[in-house]
Enzyme design. Structure first.
Site, PDB file in Angstrom:
ATOM      1  N   ASP A 137       0.829  -1.210   0.000  1.00 25.25           N
ATOM      2  CA  ASP A 137       0.000   0.000   0.000  1.00 25.25           C
ATOM      3  C   ASP A 137       0.861   1.256   0.000  1.00 25.25           C
ATOM      4  OD1 ASP A 137      -2.391   1.367   0.001  1.00 25.25           O
ATOM      5  OD2 ASP A 137      -2.665   1.268   2.163  1.00 25.25           O
TER       6      ASP A 137
ATOM      7  N   HIS B  29       2.617   3.498  -8.774  1.00 25.90           N
ATOM      8  CA  HIS B  29       2.424   2.091  -9.140  1.00 25.90           C
ATOM      9  C   HIS B  29       3.630   1.582  -9.941  1.00 25.90           C
ATOM     10  CE1 HIS B  29      -1.569   2.419  -7.575  1.00 25.90           C
ATOM     11  NE2 HIS B  29      -2.027   3.182  -8.544  1.00 25.90           N
TER      12      HIS B  29
ATOM     13  N   LEU C 230      10.627 -20.606  -5.181  1.00 30.20           N
ATOM     14  CA  LEU C 230       9.747 -19.666  -4.472  1.00 30.20           C
ATOM     15  C   LEU C 230       8.361 -19.769  -5.092  1.00 30.20           C
ATOM     16  CD1 LEU C 230       9.232 -17.181  -2.557  1.00 30.20           C
ATOM     17  CD2 LEU C 230       9.706 -15.757  -4.561  1.00 30.20           C
TER      18      LEU C 230
HETATM   19  C1  IPE Z   1      -5.334  -2.714  -0.137  1.00 32.30           C
HETATM   20  O1  IPE Z   1      -5.024  -1.379  -0.294  1.00 32.30           O
HETATM   21  C2  IPE Z   1      -5.312  -3.395  -1.464  1.00 32.30           C
HETATM   22  C3  IPE Z   1      -3.996  -3.562  -2.091  1.00 32.30           C
HETATM   23  C4  IPE Z   1      -2.864  -3.190  -1.577  1.00 32.30           C
HETATM   24  C5  IPE Z   1      -4.015  -4.187  -3.373  1.00 32.30           C
HETATM   25  P1  IPE Z   1      -6.162  -0.251  -0.448  1.00 32.30           P
HETATM   26  O2  IPE Z   1      -5.456   1.031  -0.610  1.00 32.30           O
HETATM   27  O3  IPE Z   1      -7.103  -0.644  -1.523  1.00 32.30           O
HETATM   28  O4  IPE Z   1      -6.911  -0.372   0.941  1.00 32.30           O
HETATM   29  P2  IPE Z   1      -7.751   0.698   1.756  1.00 32.30           P
HETATM   30  O5  IPE Z   1      -8.776   1.253   0.815  1.00 32.30           O
HETATM   31  O6  IPE Z   1      -6.805   1.745   2.217  1.00 32.30           O
HETATM   32  O7  IPE Z   1      -8.335  -0.074   2.879  1.00 32.30           O
HETATM   33  C1  IPE Z   2      -1.501   0.347  -3.372  1.00 31.22           C
HETATM   34  O1  IPE Z   2      -1.317   1.713  -3.355  1.00 31.22           O
HETATM   35  C2  IPE Z   2      -1.740  -0.184  -4.764  1.00 31.22           C
HETATM   36  C3  IPE Z   2      -3.104  -0.637  -5.028  1.00 31.22           C
HETATM   37  C4  IPE Z   2      -4.077  -0.665  -4.160  1.00 31.22           C
HETATM   38  C5  IPE Z   2      -3.382  -1.071  -6.384  1.00 31.22           C
HETATM   39  P1  IPE Z   2      -2.530   2.741  -3.347  1.00 31.22           P
HETATM   40  O2  IPE Z   2      -2.890   3.033  -4.762  1.00 31.22           O
HETATM   41  O3  IPE Z   2      -3.639   2.232  -2.511  1.00 31.22           O
HETATM   42  O4  IPE Z   2      -1.863   3.991  -2.689  1.00 31.22           O
HETATM   43  P2  IPE Z   2      -2.478   4.945  -1.574  1.00 31.22           P
HETATM   44  O5  IPE Z   2      -2.941   4.068  -0.456  1.00 31.22           O
HETATM   45  O6  IPE Z   2      -3.595   5.682  -2.198  1.00 31.22           O
HETATM   46  O7  IPE Z   2      -1.335   5.823  -1.171  1.00 31.22           O
HETATM   47 MG    MG Z   3      -4.092   2.390  -0.526  1.00 39.39          MG
END
Ligand code: IPE
Ligand code: IPE
Ligand code: MG
Length: 239
Positions: free
Chosen positions: A16, A33, A127
């Site tokens: 995240d 990303h 792995l």
């Molecule tokens: C969780 O992250 C999903 C992934 C890392 C793929 P999100 O950014 O979607 O989660 P919330 O919305 O903060 O709970």
């Molecule tokens: C995690 O990073 C990647 C996915 C959920 C695909 P985020 O896109 O959720 O990044 P934040 O949480 O908004 O910083």
């Molecule tokens: Mg996120």
């Protein structure tokens, strides 16, 4: 040096913070990303180096489909690129790739690459890399319950005799052991619908580091922290 018997067999990671990483730099979320892919490479490398058997990466949740179409498109195009460009190398390194989730939600083009990657690497064992894409923990449990209900209705399953291990056999990947360690980057104290059945006794580790900055050193810190923990599984302290 972490003793080998203190290395987790299965590490799961909620990757995240890509969006926040980009925003801090005044860049579109997409760059977060993109740079995050390098952290994925490093996590795989580190897992191999430490003899971790299973690495599960939460790449896209079912709820993430709610994001703006453009962002979803960008993320899917990154998956496509990675699955095209990196699979041969991972195969050479002995990585088995399994994509876990509602694969029927993916575009046919991406689905094809997913199937090819899984087929090519299926005999590898150095792995086991599980990529959770269009994955939701509740959906996984619901899907398992539906399969069981169908069999029970056909008279092929005796519900009274079912135990937890039998239930596991209806999950997407019964062969996947429960995670020993669950890492979440970027500080959020929640599990966001990841591996709900499997994390019953998993050790949790949350770091403020954003995913694109989560590199080898950070991973090793999490492993060291895990190695110092005492697991109980509801029992008492071993004396
Ligand atoms: C969780 O992250 C999903 C992934 C890392 C793929 P999100 O950014 O979607 O989660 P919330 O919305 O903060 O709970
Ligand atoms: C995690 O990073 C990647 C996915 C959920 C695909 P985020 O896109 O959720 O990044 P934040 O949480 O908004 O910083
Ligand atoms: Mg996120």
């Amino acid at each position: 040096m972490i003793p080998q018997d203190r290395i987790p067999r299965h590490v799961a990671i909620i990757m995240d913070g890509n969006g926040r990483w980009a925003r801090k730099r005044g860049l579109p979320r997409y760059y977060g990303h993109k740079v995050g892919v390098e952290s994925v490479r490093e996590a795989i490398r580190t897992a191999i180096d430490f003899g971790i058997e299973y690495l599960t990466l939460y790449a896209f949740s079912r709820e993430n489909w709610k994001r703006p179409g453009k962002e979803v498109e960008m993320i899917m195009s990154i998956f496509r690129q990675v699955l095209t460009r990196e699979v041969a190398k991972l195969h050479r390194e002995g990585v088995k790739i399994v994509v876990m989730g509602r694969l029927q939600d993916l575009s046919s083009d991406l689905r094809k690459r997913v199937d090819e990657a899984m087929e090519l690497t299926k005999a590898n064992s150095r792995l086991n890399l599980y990529l959770a894409i269009s994955y939701g923990g509740r959906t996984e449990i619901m899907d398992a319950a539906k399969k069981m209900a169908r069999l029970a209705a056909e008279g092929k399953l005796r519900l009274d005799e079912l135990n937890e291990e039998d239930f596991r056999n209806f999950l997407y990947h019964p062969e996947l052991p429960d995670p020993d360690l669950l890492i979440r980057t970027s500080g959020e104290l929640r599990v966001s619908n990841f591996l709900l059945w499997q994390i019953a006794y998993t050790e949790l580790y949350v770091t403020e580091t954003l995913w694109p900055d989560f590199r080898r050193e950070e991973f090793v810190k999490a492993l060291e922290d895990y190695a110092s923990r005492e697991r109980r599984f509801g029992g008492v302290k071993a004396s």
